[in-house]
Design a protein around this motif. Structure first.
Motif, PDB file in Angstrom:
ATOM      1  N   THR A  43      34.209  34.283  40.606  1.00 51.41           N
ATOM      2  CA  THR A  43      35.593  34.150  41.051  1.00 51.41           C
ATOM      3  C   THR A  43      36.384  33.478  39.938  1.00 51.41           C
ATOM      4  OG1 THR A  43      34.744  33.777  43.291  1.00 51.41           O
ATOM      5  CG2 THR A  43      37.081  33.338  42.920  1.00 51.41           C
ATOM      6  N   GLY A  44      37.604  33.947  39.716  1.00 42.33           N
ATOM      7  CA  GLY A  44      38.362  33.368  38.619  1.00 42.33           C
ATOM      8  C   GLY A  44      39.849  33.332  38.847  1.00 42.33           C
ATOM      9  N   ALA A  45      40.543  32.758  37.890  1.00 42.55           N
ATOM     10  CA  ALA A  45      42.003  32.770  37.834  1.00 42.55           C
ATOM     11  C   ALA A  45      42.415  33.591  36.619  1.00 42.55           C
ATOM     12  CB  ALA A  45      42.541  31.345  37.720  1.00 42.55           C
ATOM     13  N   LEU A  46      43.536  34.287  36.735  1.00 41.98           N
ATOM     14  CA  LEU A  46      44.068  35.106  35.655  1.00 41.98           C
ATOM     15  C   LEU A  46      45.413  34.531  35.210  1.00 41.98           C
ATOM     16  CD1 LEU A  46      43.505  38.669  37.217  1.00 41.98           C
ATOM     17  CD2 LEU A  46      41.836  37.223  36.021  1.00 41.98           C
ATOM     18  N   PHE A  47      45.637  34.529  33.901  1.00 38.01           N
ATOM     19  CA  PHE A  47      46.879  33.967  33.368  1.00 38.01           C
ATOM     20  C   PHE A  47      47.525  34.975  32.420  1.00 38.01           C
ATOM     21  CE2 PHE A  47      43.925  30.501  34.243  1.00 38.01           C
ATOM     22  CZ  PHE A  47      44.694  29.703  35.093  1.00 38.01           C
ATOM     23  N   PHE A  48      48.848  35.117  32.543  1.00 39.26           N
ATOM     24  CA  PHE A  48      49.594  36.072  31.733  1.00 39.26           C
ATOM     25  C   PHE A  48      50.730  35.346  31.015  1.00 39.26           C
ATOM     26  CE2 PHE A  48      48.749  37.765  36.082  1.00 39.26           C
ATOM     27  CZ  PHE A  48      47.518  38.346  35.790  1.00 39.26           C
ATOM     28  N   ASP A  49      50.657  35.319  29.711  1.00 37.36           N
ATOM     29  CA  ASP A  49      51.673  34.650  28.890  1.00 37.36           C
ATOM     30  C   ASP A  49      52.266  35.682  27.941  1.00 37.36           C
ATOM     31  OD1 ASP A  49      53.262  32.958  27.417  1.00 37.36           O
ATOM     32  OD2 ASP A  49      51.602  31.886  26.455  1.00 37.36           O
TER      33      ASP A  49
ATOM     34  N   SER B 150      50.504  34.239  36.978  1.00 41.42           N
ATOM     35  CA  SER B 150      49.082  33.946  37.152  1.00 41.42           C
ATOM     36  C   SER B 150      48.614  34.446  38.511  1.00 41.42           C
ATOM     37  CB  SER B 150      48.814  32.438  37.035  1.00 41.42           C
ATOM     38  OG  SER B 150      49.485  31.730  38.065  1.00 41.42           O
ATOM     39  N   LYS B 151      47.318  34.625  38.635  1.00 40.97           N
ATOM     40  CA  LYS B 151      46.688  35.046  39.891  1.00 40.97           C
ATOM     41  C   LYS B 151      45.486  34.138  40.150  1.00 40.97           C
ATOM     42  CE  LYS B 151      49.483  38.610  40.310  1.00 40.97           C
ATOM     43  NZ  LYS B 151      50.458  38.744  41.418  1.00 40.97           N
ATOM     44  N   MET B 152      45.143  33.992  41.417  1.00 41.55           N
ATOM     45  CA  MET B 152      44.107  33.022  41.808  1.00 41.55           C
ATOM     46  C   MET B 152      43.124  33.666  42.776  1.00 41.55           C
ATOM     47  SD  MET B 152      43.431  29.816  41.139  1.00 41.55           S
ATOM     48  CE  MET B 152      42.665  28.315  41.745  1.00 41.55           C
ATOM     49  N   TRP B 153      41.877  33.164  42.774  1.00 43.21           N
ATOM     50  CA  TRP B 153      40.818  33.613  43.681  1.00 43.21           C
ATOM     51  C   TRP B 153      40.497  35.091  43.456  1.00 43.21           C
ATOM     52  CZ3 TRP B 153      38.912  29.304  44.920  1.00 43.21           C
ATOM     53  CH2 TRP B 153      39.720  28.218  45.284  1.00 43.21           C
ATOM     54  N   ILE B 154      40.251  35.453  42.204  1.00 42.52           N
ATOM     55  CA  ILE B 154      40.065  36.842  41.828  1.00 42.52           C
ATOM     56  C   ILE B 154      38.578  37.144  41.621  1.00 42.52           C
ATOM     57  CG2 ILE B 154      40.754  38.664  40.257  1.00 42.52           C
ATOM     58  CD1 ILE B 154      43.065  37.332  41.858  1.00 42.52           C
ATOM     59  N   THR B 155      37.993  37.917  42.536  1.00 45.31           N
ATOM     60  CA  THR B 155      36.594  38.319  42.400  1.00 45.31           C
ATOM     61  C   THR B 155      36.407  39.168  41.153  1.00 45.31           C
ATOM     62  OG1 THR B 155      36.226  38.263  44.793  1.00 45.31           O
ATOM     63  CG2 THR B 155      34.724  39.616  43.490  1.00 45.31           C
TER      64      THR B 155
ATOM     65  N   SER C 277      44.433  35.795  29.731  1.00 41.41           N
ATOM     66  CA  SER C 277      43.237  34.950  29.718  1.00 41.41           C
ATOM     67  C   SER C 277      42.715  34.758  31.148  1.00 41.41           C
ATOM     68  CB  SER C 277      43.545  33.587  29.094  1.00 41.41           C
ATOM     69  OG  SER C 277      44.551  32.907  29.821  1.00 41.41           O
ATOM     70  N   THR C 278      41.469  34.362  31.238  1.00 43.07           N
ATOM     71  CA  THR C 278      40.828  34.133  32.534  1.00 43.07           C
ATOM     72  C   THR C 278      40.099  32.797  32.512  1.00 43.07           C
ATOM     73  OG1 THR C 278      38.720  35.181  31.941  1.00 43.07           O
ATOM     74  CG2 THR C 278      40.467  36.615  32.786  1.00 43.07           C
ATOM     75  N   GLN C 279      39.869  32.282  33.709  1.00 41.59           N
ATOM     76  CA  GLN C 279      39.122  31.031  33.851  1.00 41.59           C
ATOM     77  C   GLN C 279      38.270  31.112  35.108  1.00 41.59           C
ATOM     78  OE1 GLN C 279      41.498  27.453  33.667  1.00 41.59           O
ATOM     79  NE2 GLN C 279      39.972  26.240  34.740  1.00 41.59           N
ATOM     80  N   GLU C 280      36.988  30.844  34.976  1.00 36.92           N
ATOM     81  CA  GLU C 280      36.101  30.892  36.136  1.00 36.92           C
ATOM     82  C   GLU C 280      36.364  29.700  37.046  1.00 36.92           C
ATOM     83  OE1 GLU C 280      31.346  31.169  37.316  1.00 36.92           O
ATOM     84  OE2 GLU C 280      31.959  31.223  35.202  1.00 36.92           O
ATOM     85  N   ILE C 281      36.343  29.936  38.343  1.00 36.19           N
ATOM     86  CA  ILE C 281      36.498  28.880  39.338  1.00 36.19           C
ATOM     87  C   ILE C 281      35.116  28.345  39.691  1.00 36.19           C
ATOM     88  CG2 ILE C 281      37.232  28.343  41.697  1.00 36.19           C
ATOM     89  CD1 ILE C 281      39.394  30.495  41.368  1.00 36.19           C
ATOM     90  N   LYS C 282      34.928  27.067  39.461  1.00 42.33           N
ATOM     91  CA  LYS C 282      33.635  26.421  39.691  1.00 42.33           C
ATOM     92  C   LYS C 282      33.648  25.650  41.015  1.00 42.33           C
ATOM     93  CE  LYS C 282      31.791  27.295  35.500  1.00 42.33           C
ATOM     94  NZ  LYS C 282      30.502  27.978  35.282  1.00 42.33           N
ATOM     95  N   HIS C 283      32.512  25.018  41.312  1.00 37.63           N
ATOM     96  CA  HIS C 283      32.354  24.095  42.446  1.00 37.63           C
ATOM     97  C   HIS C 283      32.549  24.786  43.792  1.00 37.63           C
ATOM     98  CE1 HIS C 283      32.436  21.149  39.280  1.00 37.63           C
ATOM     99  NE2 HIS C 283      33.698  21.422  38.984  1.00 37.63           N
ATOM    100  N   LYS C 284      32.242  26.078  43.860  1.00 41.57           N
ATOM    101  CA  LYS C 284      32.351  26.787  45.131  1.00 41.57           C
ATOM    102  C   LYS C 284      31.134  26.483  46.008  1.00 41.57           C
ATOM    103  CE  LYS C 284      32.410  30.846  43.419  1.00 41.57           C
ATOM    104  NZ  LYS C 284      32.367  32.328  43.413  1.00 41.57           N
ATOM    105  N   MET C 285      31.359  26.377  47.303  1.00 38.97           N
ATOM    106  CA  MET C 285      30.272  26.275  48.262  1.00 38.97           C
ATOM    107  C   MET C 285      30.133  27.561  49.067  1.00 38.97           C
ATOM    108  SD  MET C 285      28.979  23.432  47.566  1.00 38.97           S
ATOM    109  CE  MET C 285      27.792  23.293  48.883  1.00 38.97           C
TER     110      MET C 285
END
Length: 387
Positions: free
Chosen positions: A214-220, A163-168, A199-207
């Motif tokens: 911005t999102g997270a990426l997941f590889f299965d 997985s990867k995190m903080w992906i613009t 798959s991807t997931q958007e990162i919410k609640h950013k200030m």
């Protein structure tokens, strides 16, 4: 003759005709298309994707790449000026262009096959294909070698897990440049939207960077054909080479944010009357404003020389670290000072200072934190690695 308050050393005179034209074009775009909508987009937590076709039409995606791949063939200084004028609007917009150009198009151009270049780069230059860059992981941060994402050969394919995190641009990207450990060291792969297990997931609640996705990426067990592997690089030098390209642009971008904040503070302090005189007539305000102009001028000269070194093929990564560190620190300090000069009004996004201050919290962190760049310079000075 009065000096330009945002160019006290007449740096514009040091630019070529083409460089001045590029800056003027992007400045007009920022003034007419970005500034009228970006405050609302930030409030709504929305990336203004309606601007992508215009950004592409101006040639701002992959602007430094050869024309045969859809690029503009512009020099490094011109790319820096693009980043500066876009970030005068908002860091989120500059981040989008930086990721597309420096972190996605660049590795395909520098490390990819000719087939890969022709397959993806022209469509990326037009904005038809959006890319993202997957290096950072949730636990790793500043230590990319500690990544846990793995790619294992399976016949003529690769199976990728991790997985990867903080992906613009992650939630909307059509392709992702992913770095993973393999039996032959770290290698890069181009993953395509729709691949099974990706798959991807958007990162919410950013200030911060609220006008950016911005999102997270997941590889299965994502099956990736070998033709999607970047064949011309192995090891950390691959992703670090990309980051060096992006950090170069970031060295210019915060200058634009700082200029936007100073511009607003100058107008506000001249208009706001306290104790019978404009705030700008007080010594305390003038000292603050003068210090901002000094730091902006220093950052401008630093960025310009950095660009000239890059265009001459003499740029060293340590010089990029110094410029990124200096100019991000300069800009975030100026944004905070301008917020203070605006008083209570400064906390609303009807003014630019708080938005830029919040955005710069991310800019000073990504592509190497301030501490990382300080340690890079410390190592260069002492010859001792303190990481």
């Amino acid at each position: 003759m009065s000096l330009n308050p945002f160019d006290l050393f007449d740096i514009r005179s040091l630019l070529s005709e083409e460089e001045r034209a590029v800056q003027a074009t992007v400045a007009r775009f920022t003034d007419t298309r970005v500034l009228p909508i970006i405050g609302d987009a930030f409030d709504e937590g929305r990336f203004p994707d309606e601007l992508i076709p215009e950004i592409a039409a101006l040639g701002l995606l992959g602007s430094s790449l050869p024309e045969q791949y859809g690029g503009g063939g512009l020099n490094a200084v011109s790319y820096g000026l693009i980043c500066q004028e876009l970030e005068r609007g908002d860091s989120g917009l500059r981040s989008f262009v930086s990721v597309q150009s420096s972190l996605c198009m660049y590795p395909i151009y520098a490390y990819g096959s000719e087939e890969q270049r022709l397959r993806w780069l022209p469509d990326m230059a037009t904005g038809k294909v959006i890319g993202c860059f997957g290096l950072t992981e949730a636990h790793g941060g500043s230590d990319p070698a500690a990544m846990k994402t793995r790619a294992v050969r399976d016949g003529g394919d690769w199976l990728i897990n991790g997985s990867k995190m903080w992906i613009t641009s992650g939630p909307v990207a059509d392709i992702a440049i992913i770095w993973a450990h393999t039996e032959d060291g770290i290698q890069g792969f181009v993953l395509e939207k729709g691949m099974a297990g990706f798959s991807t997931q958007e990162i919410k609640h950013k200030m911060s960077l609220r006008a950016s996705l911005t999102g997270a990426l997941f590889f299965d067990n994502v099956r990736v054909p070998d033709r999607n592997r970047l064949p011309n690089v192995q090891g950390l030098k691959g992703p670090l080479g990309c980051l060096n390209q992006a950090r170069y642009g970031i060295s210019w971008g915060p200058i634009g944010a700082a200029v936007a904040c100073l511009d607003e503070a100058l107008a506000y302090t001249k208009q706001r009357v306290l104790f019978g005189r404009p705030v700008a007539a007080t010594q305390s305000a003038q000292i603050k404003l003068a210090d901002m102009a000094r730091r902006i001028t220093t950052g401008q000269l630093l960025a310009l020389q950095l660009g000239r070194l890059k265009d001459a093929g003499q740029l060293q990564p340590q010089q990029v670290s110094l410029a990124k560190w200096n100019n991000c620190r300069m800009a975030i300090d100026i944004a905070r000072e301008c917020r203070d000069l605006l008083g209570g009004a400064g906390i609303t996004t009807e003014h630019v200072a708080i938005r830029h201050a919040l955005n710069l919290e991310s800019v000073i962190t990504y592509e190497g934190t301030e501490t990382v760049h300080q340690l890079v310079i410390g190592r260069e000075l002492t010859g001792i690695n303190a990481f």
